[in-house]
Design an enzyme around this catalytic site. Structure first.
Site, short mmCIF file in Angstrom:
data_model
loop_
_atom_site.label_atom_id
_atom_site.label_comp_id
_atom_site.label_asym_id
_atom_site.label_seq_id
_atom_site.Cartn_x
_atom_site.Cartn_y
_atom_site.Cartn_z
N GLY A 260 0.83 -1.21 0.00
CA GLY A 260 0.00 0.00 0.00
C GLY A 260 0.86 1.26 0.00
N ALA B 109 17.84 8.37 -3.67
CA ALA B 109 18.44 8.59 -5.00
C ALA B 109 19.50 9.69 -4.95
CB ALA B 109 17.34 8.94 -6.01
N ARG C 169 0.92 -5.16 -5.19
CA ARG C 169 1.12 -6.31 -4.31
C ARG C 169 1.36 -7.49 -5.25
NH1 ARG C 169 -0.72 -4.09 0.60
NH2 ARG C 169 -2.54 -2.75 0.42
N GLY D 95 5.70 -2.14 3.51
CA GLY D 95 5.25 -2.71 4.78
C GLY D 95 5.88 -4.07 5.02
N ASP D 96 5.37 -4.80 6.03
CA ASP D 96 6.09 -6.02 6.40
C ASP D 96 5.94 -7.13 5.36
OD1 ASP D 96 3.53 -6.67 7.04
OD2 ASP D 96 4.01 -7.58 8.98
N ASP E 290 0.04 2.15 8.41
CA ASP E 290 -0.47 1.33 9.52
C ASP E 290 0.38 1.42 10.80
OD1 ASP E 290 -2.38 0.47 7.74
OD2 ASP E 290 -1.31 -1.36 7.21
N GLY F 111 -5.57 0.39 9.17
CA GLY F 111 -4.55 -0.08 10.11
C GLY F 111 -4.29 -1.57 9.99
N ARG G 271 -24.75 6.21 13.56
CA ARG G 271 -24.32 6.15 12.15
C ARG G 271 -22.88 5.64 12.12
NH1 ARG G 271 -28.93 7.13 11.58
NH2 ARG G 271 -29.95 8.65 10.22
O1 F6P Z 1 -1.41 -1.41 4.53
C1 F6P Z 1 -2.05 -0.23 4.17
C2 F6P Z 1 -3.52 -0.45 4.02
O2 F6P Z 1 -4.10 0.79 3.67
C3 F6P Z 1 -4.24 -1.05 5.23
O3 F6P Z 1 -4.49 -0.09 6.22
C4 F6P Z 1 -5.48 -1.61 4.60
O4 F6P Z 1 -5.99 -2.68 5.35
C5 F6P Z 1 -5.00 -2.07 3.25
O5 F6P Z 1 -3.79 -1.37 2.99
C6 F6P Z 1 -5.96 -1.83 2.12
O6 F6P Z 1 -5.41 -2.37 0.98
P1 F6P Z 1 -5.97 -2.13 -0.49
O7 F6P Z 1 -5.70 -0.71 -0.86
O8 F6P Z 1 -5.20 -3.10 -1.32
O9 F6P Z 1 -7.43 -2.41 -0.43
#
Ligand code: F6P
Length: 321
Positions: free
Chosen positions: A11, A24, A72, A102-103, A128, A171, A244
């Protein structure tokens, strides 16, 4: 190391561009040749690798998203595809790789460095804040401020209608965004996946506050807790006020990076290049106690979280009462 490549993966997060720019420019200043890889590991696999010049990173420090594009890449879990991707770097003589992500991206980086002798340095870039070995990830601060802006607007309408509004924030499995947004946004309730969140307690607190003249309730809900619509339904059965829910969604991932994120990204980007210059790989950079530090990349999933959320959680609940 004379030739390095940079990619962003997973992400996107505000501040990724500042990290690309810093890495760079630092590498160029050290006389290294710099390559960009488009679309993360997907582009590495598909050979979308190009020589980067100073112009490519000019004028991007204040831009959200990532100029290198991101993706991804499930194929990267397969060693056969990792070998193809590694070969695409090697045929250009690229020995060092900086992965900003990310991880999930770190797992790919770890395997690449172990299997193919490529020196890889990970930079934590995700809204996150869920990476161990760093107090902050790039993009978290900007995202937090985006949520706070939304919370203020939601409070206006919540008060006018005397409603309870549940605000679902991103998150993934971590509650950091919800927790810190609750503290900084003056939230009246908090549901995070790290804790039990009895709906009865939330309902009780809402009813008590209403008895004392409160006109609205803003409840921060981390997405890892479950569907906010289900929580809305459950809460409606237990309280008399109108409820809501709002899912903030991808608005949280965009926008101009904050000063904090730009400085963090710049320091981390430069450090990643210093490490590669020294021949170090298989490491991640992080920030702990305002110092840029390093850990083995596997620390991101094996290590201890440097942010102890518990005191903040207690504080958030105390102030929500
Ligand atoms: O890891 C970042 C993130 O925005 C998370 O907070 C969320 O769960 C996920 O990516 C959403 O992923 P996508 O944009 O692929 O739906």
């Amino acid at each position: 190391i004379k030739k390095i490549a940079i990619l962003t993966s997973g992400g996107d997060a505000p501040g990724m561009n500042a990290a690309i720019r810093a890495a760079a420019k630092t590498a160029m200043a050290k006389g290294m040749k710099v390559y960009g890889v488009q679309r993360g590991y997907m582009g590495m696999l598909n050979d979308e690798i190009f020589p980067m010049d100073g112009g490519y990173v000019s004028g991007i420090i204040d831009r959200g998203g990532t100029r290198l594009l991101t993706a991804r890449c499930l194929e990267f879990k397969d060693p056969k595809f990792r070998a193809i991707a590694a070969q695409n770097l090697k045929k250009r003589g690229i020995e060092g790789l900086i992965v900003i992500g990310g991880d999930g991206s770190y797992h790919g980086a770890d395997l690449l460095s172990k299997e193919h002798d490529i020196k890889v340095v990970g930079i934590p870039g995700t809204i996150d804040n869920d990476i161990k070995g760093t107090d902050f990830t790039i993009g978290f601060d900007t995202c937090l401020n985006t949520i706070l802006d939304a919370v203020s607007k939601i409070r206006d309408t919540a008060t006018s209608h005397e409603r309870t509004i549940l605000v679902e924030v991103m998150g993934r499995h971590a509650g950091d965004l919800a927790l810190q947004a609750c503290i900084a946004g003056g939230g009246d309730g908090l549901l995070i996946p790290e804790m039990d969140n009895p709906i009865e307690l939330l309902a009780f607190q809402i009813k008590e506050r209403r008895k004392h003249g409160k006109l609205h309730d803003i409840v921060l809900v981390a997405e890892g807790v479950g569907k906010v619509q289900d929580i809305e339904e459950a809460l409606k059965q237990k309280i008399n006020t109108e409820v809501r829910s709002v899912v903030l969604g991808h608005v949280q991932r965009g926008g101009t990076p904050s000063g904090f994120d730009r400085v963090l990204a710049t320091r981390m980007g430069a450090k990643a290049v210093d490490l590669l210059e020294a021949g170090e790989g298989g490491v991640m950079v992080g920030i702990e106690n305002n110092k840029i530090i390093t850990h083995p990349i596997s620390f991101a999933w094996d290590g201890e979280r440097s942010y102890d959320f518990r005191p903040d959680y207690e504080l958030a609940l105390l102030l929500a009462k």
